[in-house]
Scaffold this motif. Sequence first.
Motif, PDB file in Angstrom:
ATOM      1  N   ASP A  54      -6.766   8.565   3.650  1.00 21.88           N
ATOM      2  CA  ASP A  54      -6.466   7.953   2.365  1.00 21.88           C
ATOM      3  C   ASP A  54      -5.342   8.656   1.613  1.00 21.88           C
ATOM      4  OD1 ASP A  54      -8.391   6.017   2.714  1.00 21.88           O
ATOM      5  OD2 ASP A  54      -9.970   7.248   1.815  1.00 21.88           O
ATOM      6  N   GLU A  55      -4.788   9.726   2.204  1.00 15.71           N
ATOM      7  CA  GLU A  55      -3.709  10.415   1.518  1.00 15.71           C
ATOM      8  C   GLU A  55      -2.391   9.704   1.753  1.00 15.71           C
ATOM      9  OE1 GLU A  55      -1.612  14.796   1.036  1.00 15.71           O
ATOM     10  OE2 GLU A  55      -3.244  14.489   2.455  1.00 15.71           O
ATOM     11  N   ILE A  56      -1.489   9.829   0.814  1.00 20.11           N
ATOM     12  CA  ILE A  56      -0.193   9.168   0.879  1.00 20.11           C
ATOM     13  C   ILE A  56       0.844  10.175   1.345  1.00 20.11           C
ATOM     14  CG2 ILE A  56       1.567   7.970  -0.467  1.00 20.11           C
ATOM     15  CD1 ILE A  56      -0.837   7.092  -2.296  1.00 20.11           C
ATOM     16  N   SER A  57       1.648   9.806   2.299  1.00 21.06           N
ATOM     17  CA  SER A  57       2.595  10.727   2.906  1.00 21.06           C
ATOM     18  C   SER A  57       3.720  11.097   1.934  1.00 21.06           C
ATOM     19  CB  SER A  57       3.198  10.103   4.161  1.00 21.06           C
ATOM     20  OG  SER A  57       4.073   9.040   3.821  1.00 21.06           O
ATOM     21  N   VAL A  97       6.456   8.383   1.789  1.00 16.36           N
ATOM     22  CA  VAL A  97       6.171   7.250   0.905  1.00 16.36           C
ATOM     23  C   VAL A  97       6.361   7.662  -0.549  1.00 16.36           C
ATOM     24  CG1 VAL A  97       4.339   5.739   0.053  1.00 16.36           C
ATOM     25  CG2 VAL A  97       4.653   6.068   2.504  1.00 16.36           C
ATOM     26  N   LYS A  98       5.893   8.853  -0.898  1.00 14.92           N
ATOM     27  CA  LYS A  98       6.055   9.324  -2.277  1.00 14.92           C
ATOM     28  C   LYS A  98       7.531   9.428  -2.648  1.00 14.92           C
ATOM     29  CE  LYS A  98       1.724  11.926  -2.636  1.00 14.92           C
ATOM     30  NZ  LYS A  98       1.116  13.244  -2.836  1.00 14.92           N
ATOM     31  N   GLN A 104      -2.079   5.094  -5.449  1.00 13.23           N
ATOM     32  CA  GLN A 104      -3.155   5.073  -4.483  1.00 13.23           C
ATOM     33  C   GLN A 104      -2.905   3.947  -3.493  1.00 13.23           C
ATOM     34  OE1 GLN A 104      -5.917   4.025  -7.885  1.00 13.23           O
ATOM     35  NE2 GLN A 104      -6.955   2.905  -6.246  1.00 13.23           N
ATOM     36  N   LYS A 105      -3.499   4.063  -2.319  1.00 12.01           N
ATOM     37  CA  LYS A 105      -3.349   3.021  -1.325  1.00 12.01           C
ATOM     38  C   LYS A 105      -4.090   1.757  -1.755  1.00 12.01           C
ATOM     39  CE  LYS A 105      -2.458   5.726   2.843  1.00 12.01           C
ATOM     40  NZ  LYS A 105      -2.891   6.027   4.232  1.00 12.01           N
ATOM     41  N   GLU A 151      -4.538  -2.642  -0.321  1.00 13.76           N
ATOM     42  CA  GLU A 151      -4.342  -3.519   0.827  1.00 13.76           C
ATOM     43  C   GLU A 151      -2.906  -4.027   0.884  1.00 13.76           C
ATOM     44  OE1 GLU A 151      -6.163  -7.659   2.736  1.00 13.76           O
ATOM     45  OE2 GLU A 151      -7.030  -6.795   0.908  1.00 13.76           O
ATOM     46  N   TYR A 186       0.734  -0.256  -2.050  1.00 17.71           N
ATOM     47  CA  TYR A 186       0.318   0.847  -2.915  1.00 17.71           C
ATOM     48  C   TYR A 186       0.223   0.379  -4.363  1.00 17.71           C
ATOM     49  CZ  TYR A 186       1.672   3.473   1.204  1.00 17.71           C
ATOM     50  OH  TYR A 186       1.777   3.928   2.494  1.00 17.71           O
ATOM     51  N   SER A 239       4.414  -3.658  -2.163  1.00 20.03           N
ATOM     52  CA  SER A 239       4.119  -3.782  -0.743  1.00 20.03           C
ATOM     53  C   SER A 239       4.920  -2.764   0.045  1.00 20.03           C
ATOM     54  CB  SER A 239       4.460  -5.195  -0.262  1.00 20.03           C
ATOM     55  OG  SER A 239       5.864  -5.417  -0.361  1.00 20.03           O
ATOM     56  N   GLU A 240       4.524  -2.574   1.296  1.00 22.28           N
ATOM     57  CA  GLU A 240       5.259  -1.670   2.180  1.00 22.28           C
ATOM     58  C   GLU A 240       6.720  -2.101   2.291  1.00 22.28           C
ATOM     59  OE1 GLU A 240       4.257   1.018   3.728  1.00 22.28           O
ATOM     60  OE2 GLU A 240       2.064   0.937   3.928  1.00 22.28           O
TER      61      GLU A 240
END
Length: 273
Positions: free
Chosen positions: A32-35, A38-39, A53-54, A56, A59, A68-69
């Motif tokens: 559940d951690e964000i890389s 991404v940050k 936070q993540k 569906e 983020y 979205s991604e």
Amino acid sequence: MSHLKRATLAVFAAATILTSCSKNGKTTTPPDEISADVKAKVSALGLDAGWMQKAEGGYLIEGDIFLSESRLDELVSSPVLRIAETEQYRTFNLVTGLPRVITISVTNLPTVYSDATNEAIRRYNTLGLQLTFQRVQSGGAIDIIGFNQGPSGGYITLGSSGFPTSSGNPYNQVKMNTNEAAYGSNPNLNYVASVLQHEIGHCIGFRHTDYMDRSYSCGGRRVNEEKPKSGLGAVLIPGTPSGPDANSFMLACSNGSNRTFNANDIIALNYLY
């Protein structure tokens, strides 16, 4: 103190990031951690990577903004902007094709959310803008749906949405929390309508009024995510004030009350639409 306490317990969200180490001593990334990558992308867009936070498909950032991604990878060429202090701000993308009617539907939510949607629509439409809203039974350009999520780390998400597309359409979804901890066992219609106003504001291009320092409405640390160039934009809306605006409908955190448009919000909406 009561204002701060209510804001702390009823914000548009926050995330707690945890790390752990494997047996060989190397740092690992929990599921559940964000890389860091991404940050870095989030920060490059002028958003606060510490409040995410993540979710569906992407983020949740700054509490209630969904990206979205694919949106994280968008590169937008924009002018260098000097961001001021606490005026109203917009993204680079706005809703186009004015005058325009945006339809709104509500899917599988209790009656109070449906009634609150009608009230939020009424509040926007009384302003006489070139952008108006119309309630439809289903398939709206903005669909309001529910999710059920309790508090986490001292915060609870009241609702979330996103920003307009590059093609000039509003963001197509608002999510509203049906968990009892969000609005209580008997949700107040005007309070729910205020949150919907805020989330619809994001859908048509508004950033948080206090995006450069969310401690103003949320408490906690001061964060300024000003970027001279960012993919989303935080463009100052002329005619809005240079000092803190305590009652703006686009403040990052709720104070638990019926917060509708103030005079400066109306200036900003009229300037854009």
